[in-house]
Scaffold this active site. Structure first.
Site, PDB file in Angstrom:
ATOM      1  N   ASP A  36       0.822  -1.231   0.000  1.00  0.00           N
ATOM      2  CA  ASP A  36       0.000   0.000   0.000  1.00  0.00           C
ATOM      3  C   ASP A  36       0.844   1.264   0.000  1.00  0.00           C
ATOM      4  O   ASP A  36       0.560   2.210  -0.737  1.00  0.00           O
ATOM      5  CB  ASP A  36      -1.065  -0.006   1.123  1.00  0.00           C
ATOM      6  CG  ASP A  36      -0.539  -0.039   2.545  1.00  0.00           C
ATOM      7  OD1 ASP A  36       0.678  -0.255   2.744  1.00  0.00           O
ATOM      8  OD2 ASP A  36      -1.353   0.157   3.472  1.00  0.00           O
ATOM      9  N   SER A  67     -15.806   3.945  27.390  1.00  0.00           N
ATOM     10  CA  SER A  67     -15.432   2.648  26.831  1.00  0.00           C
ATOM     11  C   SER A  67     -16.073   1.557  27.693  1.00  0.00           C
ATOM     12  O   SER A  67     -15.759   1.432  28.873  1.00  0.00           O
ATOM     13  CB  SER A  67     -13.906   2.497  26.827  1.00  0.00           C
ATOM     14  OG  SER A  67     -13.600   1.124  26.741  1.00  0.00           O
ATOM     15  N   GLY A 119      -3.722  -5.469  18.739  1.00  0.00           N
ATOM     16  CA  GLY A 119      -2.301  -5.773  18.535  1.00  0.00           C
ATOM     17  C   GLY A 119      -2.062  -7.029  17.729  1.00  0.00           C
ATOM     18  O   GLY A 119      -0.938  -7.511  17.629  1.00  0.00           O
ATOM     19  N   GLY A 121      -2.786  -7.390  14.459  1.00  0.00           N
ATOM     20  CA  GLY A 121      -2.651  -7.119  13.027  1.00  0.00           C
ATOM     21  C   GLY A 121      -3.984  -7.204  12.310  1.00  0.00           C
ATOM     22  O   GLY A 121      -4.039  -7.441  11.109  1.00  0.00           O
ATOM     23  N   SER A 123      -6.236  -4.661  12.587  1.00  0.00           N
ATOM     24  CA  SER A 123      -6.653  -3.259  12.418  1.00  0.00           C
ATOM     25  C   SER A 123      -7.738  -2.803  13.376  1.00  0.00           C
ATOM     26  O   SER A 123      -8.728  -2.181  12.975  1.00  0.00           O
ATOM     27  CB  SER A 123      -7.104  -2.996  10.974  1.00  0.00           C
ATOM     28  OG  SER A 123      -6.038  -3.191  10.111  1.00  0.00           O
ATOM     29  N   SER A 124      -7.519  -3.078  14.649  1.00  0.00           N
ATOM     30  CA  SER A 124      -8.472  -2.567  15.638  1.00  0.00           C
ATOM     31  C   SER A 124      -8.439  -1.037  15.648  1.00  0.00           C
ATOM     32  O   SER A 124      -9.467  -0.387  15.875  1.00  0.00           O
ATOM     33  CB  SER A 124      -8.171  -3.128  17.020  1.00  0.00           C
ATOM     34  OG  SER A 124      -6.850  -2.827  17.394  1.00  0.00           O
ATOM     35  N   ASP A 169      -5.752  -0.338   5.640  1.00  0.00           N
ATOM     36  CA  ASP A 169      -6.629  -0.713   6.755  1.00  0.00           C
ATOM     37  C   ASP A 169      -7.851   0.197   6.807  1.00  0.00           C
ATOM     38  O   ASP A 169      -8.980  -0.258   7.008  1.00  0.00           O
ATOM     39  CB  ASP A 169      -5.878  -0.623   8.091  1.00  0.00           C
ATOM     40  CG  ASP A 169      -4.557  -1.377   8.049  1.00  0.00           C
ATOM     41  OD1 ASP A 169      -4.383  -2.208   7.132  1.00  0.00           O
ATOM     42  OD2 ASP A 169      -3.708  -1.134   8.916  1.00  0.00           O
TER      43      ASP A 169
HETATM   44  C1  GLA Z   1      -0.028  -2.389   8.502  1.00  0.00           C
HETATM   45  C2  GLA Z   1      -0.287  -0.989   7.939  1.00  0.00           C
HETATM   46  C3  GLA Z   1      -0.859  -1.074   6.531  1.00  0.00           C
HETATM   47  C4  GLA Z   1       0.005  -1.978   5.638  1.00  0.00           C
HETATM   48  C5  GLA Z   1       0.282  -3.310   6.334  1.00  0.00           C
HETATM   49  C6  GLA Z   1       1.240  -4.181   5.552  1.00  0.00           C
HETATM   50  O1  GLA Z   1      -1.243  -3.051   8.673  1.00  0.00           O
HETATM   51  O2  GLA Z   1      -1.181  -0.288   8.766  1.00  0.00           O
HETATM   52  O3  GLA Z   1      -0.987   0.212   5.984  1.00  0.00           O
HETATM   53  O4  GLA Z   1       1.178  -1.324   5.254  1.00  0.00           O
HETATM   54  O5  GLA Z   1       0.817  -3.117   7.630  1.00  0.00           O
HETATM   55  O6  GLA Z   1       0.653  -4.600   4.374  1.00  0.00           O
END
Ligand code: GLA
Length: 377
Positions: A36, A67, A119, A121, A123-124, A169
């Site tokens: 990206d 929260s 944490g 990966g 995208s929270s 994300d």
């Molecule tokens: C993280 C970043 C994204 C992307 C990925 C790897 O999730 O937030 O923008 O670069 O790593 O693909």
């Protein structure tokens, strides 16, 4: 998630029913890793784990958020935003960037909850950002433009929170459609909804490892890619074809390895979209495997646990392919699995991974969900 619980907690806490409930999902990236920020192609999918905000507008410029998960209450004023620390910074960052972009914002009272593993990966943070943007759009009455909101959220993360992420994300959380992956051109932000293969499960395998210092390794990869682009004399590695790459030497072995990953990964994403449309899940699985090897050997962003869990997955007869997903260095892998054998697959991988690594995996069989939306109001 039962939104009744959220609604009920809001009502008890604020003594009134919420006017709106908004939701924004986390994501898993199927293929197109670290492409990206090289203006390349990605193929993420929004997952059925998300952040929900129940809210009602206020008459002043105050934003008050409770929260539900942390049991804490925090507030800030839209007219005097100052940086602090913790989860509220994502919300403040969105408020700041929306106002900077010229949106007139109303204050609100809100109750927030979520079930995106933090944490891992998945995208929270993008889910919090897009849910917040959706909340402001709902109370302030402006129209929702997914790409514009994703850009604003990315800026909030880059400039307010201080994490140098790309656009994937936020676009996934903003623009996905239920049942589809998002084929995104990160240069133009043009996208298509790509059909997922039939009779196939998308399984997320969390290694349960987390690595610190991800930011510095991520930033190092970014600058190596920029160095490679400069060497090729292009704006971004997106502009270099596999053929061109193969004819070239380069500034250094390590920079060329990084470039090779990006350039071949972009080609894999384009092929993945084609084979998905053609229903060729076997080939899609092979592309997953090739992507993992490239991330392991050329981009060097896997860790031992990710390699182990991917091997455990690939060894299962029901698995078409598996790869690490997200930034790497820990966190999750994603596997494509024959739907009817999903249960056997998840059991077998959990046992094999425990034996190999001594660690317990968390497994999520995911549905492709909708991007940020208003679900009540
Ligand atoms: C993280 C970043 C994204 C992307 C990925 C790897 O999730 O937030 O923008 O670069 O790593 O693909």
């Amino acid at each position: 998630m039962e939104t009744q619980t959220l609604e009920h907690s809001f009502s008890t806490y604020f003594n009134a029913k919420p006017e709106f409930i908004v939701r924004a999902p986390g994501r898993v990236n199927l293929i197109g890793e670290h492409t990206d920020y090289n203006d390349g192609f990605v193929l993420p999918m929004a997952i059925d784990h998300a952040v929900w905000i129940a809210l009602s507008p206020r008459d002043d410029a105050k934003v008050r958020v409770r929260s539900l998960d942390l049991g804490v209450d925090s507030a800030f004023d839209l007219l005097s935003l100052t940086k602090g620390e913790g989860w509220l910074e994502y919300i403040k960052g969105i408020a700041f960037q929306l106002q900077k972009a010229g949106y007139g914002l109303k204050g609100f009272d809100a109750m927030m909850t979520g079930d995106v593993p933090r944490g891992a990966g998945l995208s929270s943070s993008a889910a919090v950002e897009l849910a917040t943007a959706r909340a402001f759009a709902a109370v302030s009455g402006f129209t929702w433009d997914a790409a514009q909101m994703a850009r604003i959220s990315q800026k909030a993360e880059n400039e307010w929170v201080g994490v140098n992420c790309g656009i994937m994300d936020q676009m996934a959380s903003a623009a996905c459609e239920a049942g589809y992956a998002l084929f995104l051109d990160c240069r133009t932000l043009e996208y298509q909804h790509a059909p997922l293969p039939e009779n196939t499960s998308v399984v997320i395998l969390d290694t349960s490892t987390r690595r610190g210092l991800v930011d510095s390794a991520y930033n190092e990869r970014r600058s190596q890619c920029e160095e490679a682009a400069r060497w090729f004399g292009v704006k971004a590695l997106r502009d270099v074809s596999v053929e061109e790459f193969e004819k070239s030497s380069g500034p250094s072995e390590v920079v060329m390895k990084r470039a090779r990953h990006i350039i071949t990964e972009n080609a894999r994403v384009l092929e993945a979209v084609k084979v998905m449309k053609a229903g060729d899940v076997k080939r899609l699985g092979e592309l997953f495997n090739a992507s993992h090897n490239s991330l392991r050997d050329d981009f060097e962003v896997t860790n031992k646990a990710l390699n182990q869990i991917v091997e455990c997955a690939q060894e299962q007869p029901a698995c078409y392919g598996a790869r690490m997903t997200g930034a790497g260095f820990g966190g999750c892998a994603v596997a494509l699995v024959q739907e009817e054998d999903t249960k056997e697959f998840t059991n077998a991988v959990s046992v094999a991974y425990k034996k190999k690594s001594g660690l317990d995996a968390s497994v999520y069989v995911c549905k492709a969900s909708e991007g940020a939306s208003v679900i009540k109001g």
